[in-house]
Design a protein around this motif. Sequence first.
Motif, short mmCIF file in Angstrom:
data_model
loop_
_atom_site.label_atom_id
_atom_site.label_comp_id
_atom_site.label_asym_id
_atom_site.label_seq_id
_atom_site.Cartn_x
_atom_site.Cartn_y
_atom_site.Cartn_z
N ALA A 146 0.87 -1.18 0.00
CA ALA A 146 0.00 0.00 0.00
C ALA A 146 0.90 1.22 0.00
N HIS A 147 0.64 2.13 -0.91
CA HIS A 147 1.52 3.29 -1.06
C HIS A 147 0.69 4.56 -1.07
N LYS A 148 1.08 5.54 -0.27
CA LYS A 148 0.38 6.82 -0.23
C LYS A 148 1.21 7.88 -0.92
N THR A 149 0.54 8.77 -1.64
CA THR A 149 1.24 9.86 -2.29
C THR A 149 0.59 11.18 -1.89
N ASP A 150 1.29 12.25 -2.15
CA ASP A 150 0.77 13.59 -1.89
C ASP A 150 0.10 14.19 -3.11
N ARG A 151 0.14 13.44 -4.22
CA ARG A 151 -0.43 13.98 -5.44
C ARG A 151 -1.95 13.92 -5.41
N SER A 152 -2.56 14.82 -6.11
CA SER A 152 -4.01 14.83 -6.21
C SER A 152 -4.46 13.79 -7.22
N ALA A 153 -5.49 13.05 -6.85
CA ALA A 153 -6.01 12.03 -7.76
C ALA A 153 -6.62 12.66 -9.00
N ASP A 154 -6.99 13.94 -8.91
CA ASP A 154 -7.64 14.60 -10.04
C ASP A 154 -6.65 15.24 -11.00
N ARG A 155 -5.40 15.33 -10.61
CA ARG A 155 -4.42 15.97 -11.48
C ARG A 155 -3.79 14.93 -12.40
N PRO A 156 -3.96 15.04 -13.70
CA PRO A 156 -3.43 14.01 -14.60
C PRO A 156 -1.91 14.07 -14.70
N VAL A 157 -1.34 12.96 -15.07
CA VAL A 157 0.10 12.88 -15.30
C VAL A 157 0.35 13.12 -16.79
N ALA A 158 1.18 14.09 -17.08
CA ALA A 158 1.53 14.40 -18.47
C ALA A 158 2.71 13.52 -18.87
N THR A 159 2.53 12.72 -19.90
CA THR A 159 3.60 11.84 -20.37
C THR A 159 4.19 12.38 -21.68
N THR A 160 5.24 11.72 -22.12
CA THR A 160 5.89 12.06 -23.39
C THR A 160 5.33 11.26 -24.55
N ILE A 161 4.40 10.35 -24.26
CA ILE A 161 3.83 9.48 -25.30
C ILE A 161 3.14 10.32 -26.37
N ASP A 162 3.35 9.95 -27.62
CA ASP A 162 2.66 10.56 -28.75
C ASP A 162 1.59 9.56 -29.20
N ALA A 163 0.32 9.95 -29.12
CA ALA A 163 -0.78 9.02 -29.39
C ALA A 163 -0.68 8.40 -30.78
#
Length: 543
Positions: free
Chosen positions: A231-248
Amino acid sequence: MSDSEHTKPHRRRTPRVVLRSAVAASAVAAVVAGGAYAVGVGPFARGTEGPDPTAVTEARAFLADWAAGRFPNAAGRTTSPGQARDVLRNFTTGLDIARPTLTASVATTSDDGTVTVPFTAKMPVTGLGTWTYRSELPLRRQDDGGWKVSWTLSLVHPHLSATAKFRLERDEAAGVPKVTDRTGAPLSGATHPSLGPVLPLLDAAGSGPRGAIRLVDRATGEVKGTETTFAHKTDRSADRPVATTIDAAWQSAAEKAVASKAGGKDAALVALRIDNGDILAVANSPASGFNRAVSGTYAPGSTWKIITSSALLLKNAVKPGDVVDCPKYLTVGKRFQNVETSEHRNATFLKDFTESCNTAFISLRGRLGDRELGDVAGRYFGVGQEWHIGIPSYDGSVPTPRDQTEKAASMIGQGRVQANPMIMASVTATAVSGTFHQPRITHDAEDTTKTTPLPRDVVKQLRDMMHATVTDGTARILNDLPGDIGAKTGTAEVSEDTPNNGWFVAHRGNVAIACVVEKGVTGGSSAGPVVRSLLAAVPDDPS
């Protein structure tokens, strides 16, 4: 199938919390590296009180091979090589274990002569945490006087048996963050299946990833106990998306290419930007399960000749126009040969590169120091340094050869040299640009690597050699595509009874690509069509 799981359910996405069983990938070089170990026995000599040191050495070698993912080697040190190879591979890959650390402690000898070596296993489960437990290796003297690990399932883990196995369960709802591609468009495993196993590892959901390793009945699947929970806790908001470098667009084309052109074989591909290391696409076949593309450990075969050539060119040990004969066979402790036992008499080094001549490259081993290949790989290409790409990854290994046979093998990307498509895409990018950029899948990935740029003349020679491989060599499959394209093929031996893996690396414009097809036999015939399909589908570089 895995010794930790025999069936694999389809991934289901529902609003409620669902536990997903992470199960074995098919036979594939697994996600392991390292081999950190220490034995607390003293320097006992034969005939004196204490365990036979050769038995302890064999135990240490077994643990090192297991930790490094050399499952056939580890299995060969046991009394049951076939079963041991399958169980070690399936246990490690089936539970998504990356970079295990196996630490031996004080050995003992029993009245019947069995030497027992206890060890502590620290098994990092990808994206969740480390599973730590203790077990022990029994070793018995064989008829020839040597020692072997007496194989039992319980030496892998005390609770593993003929009736009980392990299953990894992940809590999808807790561990899958909202993710966007490089333009801000949403990404999901539904639209891009190969990203399904990747997205939970980005660890952006409010509660972070959760999971457990269960002990289950082999016949019924009934849970008999829980070995560990994560079980891992983070300080990040669940509503804030992660921006990746992936090109769709690149991701979609890569997934389609791997699915349609790999002939149904297990395969993996990575495409990344040359100028900054941004990962544009990560594709695996099958799409679910083990992330071969960035966590796999494979012998890179002849694609490694890019680094071998760099090492030779850096010290002016050979020039592209120098004659370096390419015979069918060359014996260095064992007989090495070229694919289909081809030969090119009086060939230049350029010809040796474009036709991927093993014997020619091996013949040049004396022009490099024993540590030089690894030093060049690390200093200029970042291979073997610790990378932080944004998800767990395997970053390569180039051990110092133990003898001349192993040195010969390392010249052609065999022996103990280990890489994966992410590493070889990065190697390609570095070779043709001169500068290493740590690959990354998130923009905030930390970079602690330190490298030196390649000299301009070496870069030009490498680019010319890779271009010639497309126009006149084993990568001709790309010759009809537009643009300034260079490539290198590779064929990597796995074992005597398993077909070779096929490799193909290429660059065009600002993109470098690497693909491996397991049991593909040759790179040009198996991985080549995958790369060609991708480049044909996405004609323009990302801006």
